[in-house]
Design a protein around this motif. Structure first.
Motif, PDB file in Angstrom:
ATOM      1  N   ALA A   8       0.834  -1.200   0.000  1.00 25.67           N
ATOM      2  CA  ALA A   8       0.000   0.000   0.000  1.00 25.67           C
ATOM      3  C   ALA A   8       0.873   1.257   0.000  1.00 25.67           C
ATOM      4  O   ALA A   8       0.624   2.200  -0.761  1.00 25.67           O
ATOM      5  CB  ALA A   8      -0.922  -0.008   1.217  1.00 25.67           C
ATOM      6  N   VAL A   9       1.897   1.245   0.833  1.00 26.66           N
ATOM      7  CA  VAL A   9       2.791   2.410   0.923  1.00 26.66           C
ATOM      8  C   VAL A   9       3.482   2.638  -0.423  1.00 26.66           C
ATOM      9  O   VAL A   9       3.572   3.763  -0.923  1.00 26.66           O
ATOM     10  CB  VAL A   9       3.830   2.202   2.055  1.00 26.66           C
ATOM     11  CG1 VAL A   9       4.935   3.240   1.989  1.00 26.66           C
ATOM     12  CG2 VAL A   9       3.127   2.242   3.411  1.00 26.66           C
ATOM     13  N   LYS A  10       3.928   1.554  -1.032  1.00 26.00           N
ATOM     14  CA  LYS A  10       4.614   1.634  -2.325  1.00 26.00           C
ATOM     15  C   LYS A  10       3.680   2.208  -3.399  1.00 26.00           C
ATOM     16  O   LYS A  10       4.047   3.087  -4.173  1.00 26.00           O
ATOM     17  CB  LYS A  10       5.053   0.227  -2.740  1.00 26.00           C
ATOM     18  CG  LYS A  10       6.489   0.183  -3.166  1.00 26.00           C
ATOM     19  CD  LYS A  10       6.823  -1.210  -3.642  1.00 26.00           C
ATOM     20  CE  LYS A  10       8.332  -1.328  -3.771  1.00 26.00           C
ATOM     21  NZ  LYS A  10       8.741  -2.714  -3.679  1.00 26.00           N
ATOM     22  N   LEU A  11       2.460   1.680  -3.415  1.00 26.58           N
ATOM     23  CA  LEU A  11       1.486   2.136  -4.416  1.00 26.58           C
ATOM     24  C   LEU A  11       1.168   3.616  -4.228  1.00 26.58           C
ATOM     25  O   LEU A  11       1.128   4.385  -5.195  1.00 26.58           O
ATOM     26  CB  LEU A  11       0.203   1.301  -4.331  1.00 26.58           C
ATOM     27  CG  LEU A  11       0.320  -0.128  -4.876  1.00 26.58           C
ATOM     28  CD1 LEU A  11      -0.854  -0.997  -4.405  1.00 26.58           C
ATOM     29  CD2 LEU A  11       0.371  -0.110  -6.412  1.00 26.58           C
ATOM     30  N   LEU A  12       0.935   4.021  -2.984  1.00 28.69           N
ATOM     31  CA  LEU A  12       0.627   5.437  -2.723  1.00 28.69           C
ATOM     32  C   LEU A  12       1.795   6.316  -3.162  1.00 28.69           C
ATOM     33  O   LEU A  12       1.596   7.377  -3.774  1.00 28.69           O
ATOM     34  CB  LEU A  12       0.328   5.657  -1.237  1.00 28.69           C
ATOM     35  CG  LEU A  12      -1.004   5.108  -0.717  1.00 28.69           C
ATOM     36  CD1 LEU A  12      -1.051   5.149   0.812  1.00 28.69           C
ATOM     37  CD2 LEU A  12      -2.193   5.865  -1.304  1.00 28.69           C
ATOM     38  N   SER A  13       3.021   5.879  -2.868  1.00 26.97           N
ATOM     39  CA  SER A  13       4.210   6.660  -3.251  1.00 26.97           C
ATOM     40  C   SER A  13       4.319   6.806  -4.754  1.00 26.97           C
ATOM     41  O   SER A  13       4.845   7.792  -5.249  1.00 26.97           O
ATOM     42  CB  SER A  13       5.495   5.982  -2.771  1.00 26.97           C
ATOM     43  OG  SER A  13       5.404   5.662  -1.434  1.00 26.97           O
ATOM     44  N   SER A  14       3.823   5.793  -5.490  1.00 24.17           N
ATOM     45  CA  SER A  14       3.943   5.908  -6.948  1.00 24.17           C
ATOM     46  C   SER A  14       2.653   6.449  -7.565  1.00 24.17           C
ATOM     47  O   SER A  14       2.409   6.287  -8.761  1.00 24.17           O
ATOM     48  CB  SER A  14       4.365   4.573  -7.568  1.00 24.17           C
ATOM     49  OG  SER A  14       3.498   3.561  -7.127  1.00 24.17           O
ATOM     50  N   GLY A  15       1.810   7.077  -6.748  1.00 31.15           N
ATOM     51  CA  GLY A  15       0.650   7.801  -7.287  1.00 31.15           C
ATOM     52  C   GLY A  15      -0.560   6.935  -7.593  1.00 31.15           C
ATOM     53  O   GLY A  15      -1.450   7.341  -8.343  1.00 31.15           O
ATOM     54  N   GLU A  16      -0.596   5.734  -7.008  1.00 31.92           N
ATOM     55  CA  GLU A  16      -1.755   4.857  -7.247  1.00 31.92           C
ATOM     56  C   GLU A  16      -2.788   5.006  -6.129  1.00 31.92           C
ATOM     57  O   GLU A  16      -2.510   5.578  -5.085  1.00 31.92           O
ATOM     58  CB  GLU A  16      -1.296   3.393  -7.319  1.00 31.92           C
ATOM     59  CG  GLU A  16      -0.336   3.082  -8.455  1.00 31.92           C
ATOM     60  CD  GLU A  16      -0.925   3.365  -9.834  1.00 31.92           C
ATOM     61  OE1 GLU A  16      -2.149   3.225  -9.993  1.00 31.92           O
ATOM     62  OE2 GLU A  16      -0.151   3.747 -10.733  1.00 31.92           O
ATOM     63  N   LEU A  17      -3.981   4.435  -6.380  1.00 36.28           N
ATOM     64  CA  LEU A  17      -5.059   4.485  -5.389  1.00 36.28           C
ATOM     65  C   LEU A  17      -5.045   3.240  -4.505  1.00 36.28           C
ATOM     66  O   LEU A  17      -4.845   2.135  -4.999  1.00 36.28           O
ATOM     67  CB  LEU A  17      -6.419   4.556  -6.085  1.00 36.28           C
ATOM     68  CG  LEU A  17      -6.653   5.738  -7.028  1.00 36.28           C
ATOM     69  CD1 LEU A  17      -8.076   5.670  -7.599  1.00 36.28           C
ATOM     70  CD2 LEU A  17      -6.437   7.060  -6.295  1.00 36.28           C
ATOM     71  N   VAL A  18      -5.282   3.453  -3.229  1.00 34.76           N
ATOM     72  CA  VAL A  18      -5.412   2.334  -2.289  1.00 34.76           C
ATOM     73  C   VAL A  18      -6.668   2.552  -1.454  1.00 34.76           C
ATOM     74  O   VAL A  18      -6.851   3.617  -0.868  1.00 34.76           O
ATOM     75  CB  VAL A  18      -4.183   2.254  -1.346  1.00 34.76           C
ATOM     76  CG1 VAL A  18      -4.404   1.220  -0.249  1.00 34.76           C
ATOM     77  CG2 VAL A  18      -2.914   1.937  -2.128  1.00 34.76           C
ATOM     78  N   ALA A  30      -5.387   8.454  -1.868  1.00 37.04           N
ATOM     79  CA  ALA A  30      -4.273   8.834  -2.730  1.00 37.04           C
ATOM     80  C   ALA A  30      -3.422   9.838  -1.954  1.00 37.04           C
ATOM     81  O   ALA A  30      -3.924  10.500  -1.039  1.00 37.04           O
ATOM     82  CB  ALA A  30      -4.783   9.494  -4.011  1.00 37.04           C
ATOM     83  N   ASP A  31      -2.147   9.939  -2.313  1.00 38.83           N
ATOM     84  CA  ASP A  31      -1.270  10.925  -1.683  1.00 38.83           C
ATOM     85  C   ASP A  31      -1.849  12.326  -1.919  1.00 38.83           C
ATOM     86  O   ASP A  31      -2.015  12.765  -3.057  1.00 38.83           O
ATOM     87  CB  ASP A  31       0.128  10.814  -2.301  1.00 38.83           C
ATOM     88  CG  ASP A  31       1.108  11.759  -1.638  1.00 38.83           C
ATOM     89  OD1 ASP A  31       0.725  12.899  -1.288  1.00 38.83           O
ATOM     90  OD2 ASP A  31       2.267  11.354  -1.460  1.00 38.83           O
ATOM     91  N   ALA A  32      -2.147  13.030  -0.818  1.00 36.26           N
ATOM     92  CA  ALA A  32      -2.840  14.324  -0.922  1.00 36.26           C
ATOM     93  C   ALA A  32      -2.010  15.406  -1.601  1.00 36.26           C
ATOM     94  O   ALA A  32      -2.548  16.417  -2.045  1.00 36.26           O
ATOM     95  CB  ALA A  32      -3.250  14.796   0.475  1.00 36.26           C
TER      96      ALA A  32
END
Ligand code: TXA
Ligand code: MG
Length: 337
Positions: A8-18, A30-32
């Protein structure tokens, strides 16, 4: 950190939705501070971009950068209710993208209390470089625009399909309806305004800050501040009618005789003798009713009946938040015919 959390952390860092659980409903995160990532939220939900998002923070000490001129009342409320189902509307920090705030000068922030949400928020903050680095997760409820909010991971799967990279499963949500929203950005001389009722009641708020919030529950401005204030929100596809308990049996029989199939949503024993009709009886207390309401609405909606007859619930302040959601579920369909 478990595998899903690390992913989840990896996905959020690369701009994906979790999608992740909160104590209220599941959120689509998503990363705000990442514009492209936030844009994906609006696309996945089919939500107009003038509807602001709530930014979820790991703790009250992460305000920095997201909000400015934070009044003392906000700090006291945060101390009393966070982590928990309260969203505070504050003056927007200069670096917050307008896409997050729906173009407004205010921002909604909250610290959710679901343990998995807190683990995710803390892990993400750590990965982003800690408190100084604006590490928040923007997340609306993880449903398609205008639909019922999801209270289980399965609901999110049904709503979002493969539009979301990962769904963290934290079981059914304990509160079951969206957070209380309180506006504190109108200056110290104006009382706080309750935009959306929820589990944290206006009385509980006034016990902490000594002022009873102004109730503004049906704000139909042309620029919606609370998307939940739109008529279509939280609505099942099946027409839902709110019916006083003592009229339930008669209306059910009347509709059945004219060939209509009705599902019943009750909280008393009124409709039990109507079995084998599809009856979903919810707990007869506001918290229990709130916890199960959305799952029940989905279930009854899926039964494919001609109508859902919902037994009217008490009008008291204690039932205000669930009454608000039940009315929205019925709103576009008018009253009982
Ligand atoms: O319990 C909740 O609040 C859940 C969980 C996921 O945290 N979130 C949620 O988000 O219900 P959403 O986007 O479905 O509803 C949040 C509401 C929106 O309708 C939005 O209009 C309002 O909060 N909101 C966010 N920022 C705002 C702002 N700056 N001013 C006024 N309203 C705001
Ligand atoms: Mg929502």
């Amino acid at each position: 950190m478990n595998d899903d959390l690390a992913r989840a952390v990896k996905l959020l860092s690369s701009g994906e939705l979790v999608a992740f659980p909160t104590e209220t409903v599941y959120g689509l995160g998503a990363d705000a501070s990442n514009l492209q990532a936030v844009a994906k939220i609006f696309a996945a939900k089919g939500r107009p971009t003038n509807h602001p998002l709530i930014v979820h923070l790991p703790g009250a000490d992460y305000f920095e950068g997201f909000a400015e001129d934070v009044p003392d009342t906000a700090k006291r409320l945060a101390k009393a209710f966070w982590p928990g189902p309260l969203t505070l509307i504050l003056k927007r920090g200069r670096k917050v993208p307008y896409l997050v705030t729906g173009g407004q000068e205010t921002i909604g922030v909250r610290v959710p209390s679901h343990p998995l949400a807190l683990l995710l928020l803390n892990a993400y903050a750590k990965a982003c470089g800690g408190k100084s680095s604006m590490c928040g997760i923007a997340a609306p409820s993880a449903n398609r625009f205008g639909r019922i909010s999801p209270t289980t991971a399965q609901h999110v799967r049904e709503e979002m399909g493969d539009q979301v990279a990962l769904i963290l499963d934290g079981g059914p949500c304990a509160v079951g309806i969206e957070s209380t929203i309180l506006v504190l950005s109108r200056g110290i001389s104006s009382p706080p305004r309750l935009l959306r009722p929820g589990h944290i009641s206006p009385e509980a708020v006034s016990e902490v800050i000594g002022v009873f919030p102004e109730l503004v529950l049906h704000d139909h401005d042309t620029v919606p501040r609370v998307s939940g204030s739109l008529a279509l929100h939280y609505a099942p596809a099946t027409p839902l009618f709110i019916v006083p308990g003592e009229q339930l049996t008669a209306l059910f029989k009347n509709k059945s005789e004219s060939g209509q199939r009705c599902a019943l949503l009750t909280y008393s024993h009124t409709a039990e003798h109507l079995a084998p009709a599809i009856v979903r009886r919810l707990p007869a207390c506001p918290d229990g009713y709130a916890r199960e309401l959305y799952a029940a609405l989905r279930e009854l909606d899926e039964a494919g009946c001609d109508a859902i007859l919902a037994e009217a619930i008490p009008e008291s302040l204690a039932w205000m938040a669930v009454n608000d959601r039940l009315r929205r579920a019925a709103y576009t369909k008018g009253g009982a015919d």
